[in-house]
Design a protein around this motif. Structure first.
Motif, mmCIF file in Angstrom:
data_model
loop_
_atom_site.group_PDB
_atom_site.id
_atom_site.type_symbol
_atom_site.label_atom_id
_atom_site.label_comp_id
_atom_site.label_asym_id
_atom_site.label_seq_id
_atom_site.Cartn_x
_atom_site.Cartn_y
_atom_site.Cartn_z
ATOM 1 N N PRO A 123 0.797 -1.230 0.000
ATOM 2 C CA PRO A 123 0.000 0.000 0.000
ATOM 3 C C PRO A 123 0.831 1.283 0.000
ATOM 4 N N SER A 124 2.071 1.219 0.479
ATOM 5 C CA SER A 124 2.891 2.422 0.578
ATOM 6 C C SER A 124 3.684 2.712 -0.692
ATOM 7 N N TYR A 125 3.521 1.899 -1.729
ATOM 8 C CA TYR A 125 4.228 2.119 -2.987
ATOM 9 C C TYR A 125 3.851 3.487 -3.545
ATOM 10 N N ILE A 126 4.857 4.281 -3.923
ATOM 11 C CA ILE A 126 4.606 5.614 -4.454
ATOM 12 C C ILE A 126 4.350 5.517 -5.957
ATOM 13 N N ILE A 127 3.190 6.014 -6.370
ATOM 14 C CA ILE A 127 2.761 5.958 -7.768
ATOM 15 C C ILE A 127 3.379 7.124 -8.543
ATOM 16 N N SER A 128 4.002 6.830 -9.660
ATOM 17 C CA SER A 128 4.540 7.883 -10.519
ATOM 18 C C SER A 128 3.446 8.331 -11.496
ATOM 19 N N ARG A 129 3.710 9.425 -12.180
ATOM 20 C CA ARG A 129 2.743 9.914 -13.180
ATOM 21 C C ARG A 129 2.510 8.874 -14.268
ATOM 22 N N ASP A 130 3.562 8.165 -14.653
ATOM 23 C CA ASP A 130 3.439 7.156 -15.707
ATOM 24 C C ASP A 130 2.571 5.985 -15.257
ATOM 25 N N ASP A 131 2.643 5.634 -13.973
ATOM 26 C CA ASP A 131 1.883 4.496 -13.450
ATOM 27 C C ASP A 131 0.398 4.792 -13.280
ATOM 28 N N GLU A 132 0.028 6.071 -13.208
ATOM 29 C CA GLU A 132 -1.371 6.429 -12.964
ATOM 30 C C GLU A 132 -2.303 5.845 -14.022
ATOM 31 N N SER A 133 -1.872 5.859 -15.260
ATOM 32 C CA SER A 133 -2.748 5.425 -16.354
ATOM 33 C C SER A 133 -2.956 3.913 -16.383
ATOM 34 N N ILE A 134 -2.051 3.146 -15.789
ATOM 35 C CA ILE A 134 -2.177 1.684 -15.845
ATOM 36 C C ILE A 134 -2.649 1.086 -14.519
ATOM 37 N N LEU A 135 -3.076 1.940 -13.583
ATOM 38 C CA LEU A 135 -3.591 1.467 -12.295
ATOM 39 C C LEU A 135 -5.013 0.948 -12.473
ATOM 40 N N THR A 136 -5.212 -0.335 -12.159
ATOM 41 C CA THR A 136 -6.528 -0.947 -12.321
ATOM 42 C C THR A 136 -6.602 -2.203 -11.471
ATOM 43 N N TYR A 137 -7.732 -2.897 -11.560
ATOM 44 C CA TYR A 137 -7.828 -4.197 -10.894
ATOM 45 C C TYR A 137 -6.906 -5.178 -11.613
ATOM 46 N N HIS A 138 -6.255 -6.050 -10.852
ATOM 47 C CA HIS A 138 -5.362 -7.034 -11.454
ATOM 48 C C HIS A 138 -6.193 -8.029 -12.265
ATOM 49 N N HIS A 139 -5.656 -8.509 -13.379
ATOM 50 C CA HIS A 139 -6.431 -9.371 -14.283
ATOM 51 C C HIS A 139 -6.835 -10.697 -13.646
ATOM 52 N N THR A 140 -6.173 -11.144 -12.558
ATOM 53 C CA THR A 140 -6.562 -12.393 -11.901
ATOM 54 C C THR A 140 -7.586 -12.164 -10.791
ATOM 55 N N SER A 141 -7.903 -10.925 -10.500
ATOM 56 C CA SER A 141 -8.837 -10.610 -9.424
ATOM 57 C C SER A 141 -10.283 -10.843 -9.866
#
Length: 188
Positions: A123-141
């Motif tokens: 949970p403490s992972y810092i999200i970069s601007r590049d990562d914002e667009s690919i943040l979603t539910y994991h495909h196995t969830s």
């Protein structure tokens, strides 16, 4: 008191959540010290100090803490709240993938959140601007299915929290002057 309010606001762990705040304050303190050192330099327009200044500003831009065209002075305006809002847990909540900060933490820890194909469980992972667009539910969830009960609950809460639908009406129709209500009735 301020730290306890931050712990509640950002849904940090009840035991050990203060450590996250202290880490964020430490990062912020280091960035501010670097900015103050560079501001104090007489000539940062060329050479090593110019490159160091550009690197610091670019690094904080990539982390999503500064906007385009930011300067060293803007670094001094960053607060602990800004740093905590860049955590994966906070971004999951802000993106509408969870109905609360606590639920966002649970979804991350249980492996329901992913960055692209990578399952994220910190949970403490810092999200970069590049990562914002690919943040979603994991495909196995199982939450990738929009008919999942938790997804429906999240969507209902998001729909109920739409901003700007309610018109605010002031319940007090009278103007108060020096503690006494003024009579607004008109006589003709």
């Amino acid at each position: 008191e301020e730290e306890h309010a931050l712990k509640e606001q950002f849904g940090l762990k009840k035991i050990g959540g203060m450590k996250e705040i202290w880490k964020a304050k430490s990062k912020l303190r280091r960035w501010r010290q670097n900015a103050m050192k560079l501001i104090g330099r007489v000539d940062t327009s060329e050479g090593h100090f110019s490159r160091e200044k550009d690197d610091l500003v670019e690094s904080l831009y990539r982390r999503g803490l500064l906007g385009d065209g930011a300067s060293l002075d803007d670094i001094l305006q960053i607060t602990v709240e800004h740093v905590l809002s860049r955590r994966l847990q906070s971004q999951v909540y802000y993106r509408g993938l969870a109905s609360s900060m606590r639920q966002a933490r649970q979804l991350v820890v249980h492996g329901h959140i992913g960055l692209g194909d990578q399952k994220m469980t910190v949970p403490s992972y810092i999200i970069s601007r590049d990562d914002e667009s690919i943040l979603t539910y994991h495909h196995t969830s199982p939450l990738t299915d929009s008919s999942h009960p938790i997804r429906k609950e999240i969507e209902e809460l998001r729909a109920a929290a739409e901003y700007g639908e309610e018109v605010y009406e002031n319940p007090i129709e009278e103007e108060v002057v020096a503690g006494e209500p003024e009579n607004i009735e008109t006589t003709e």
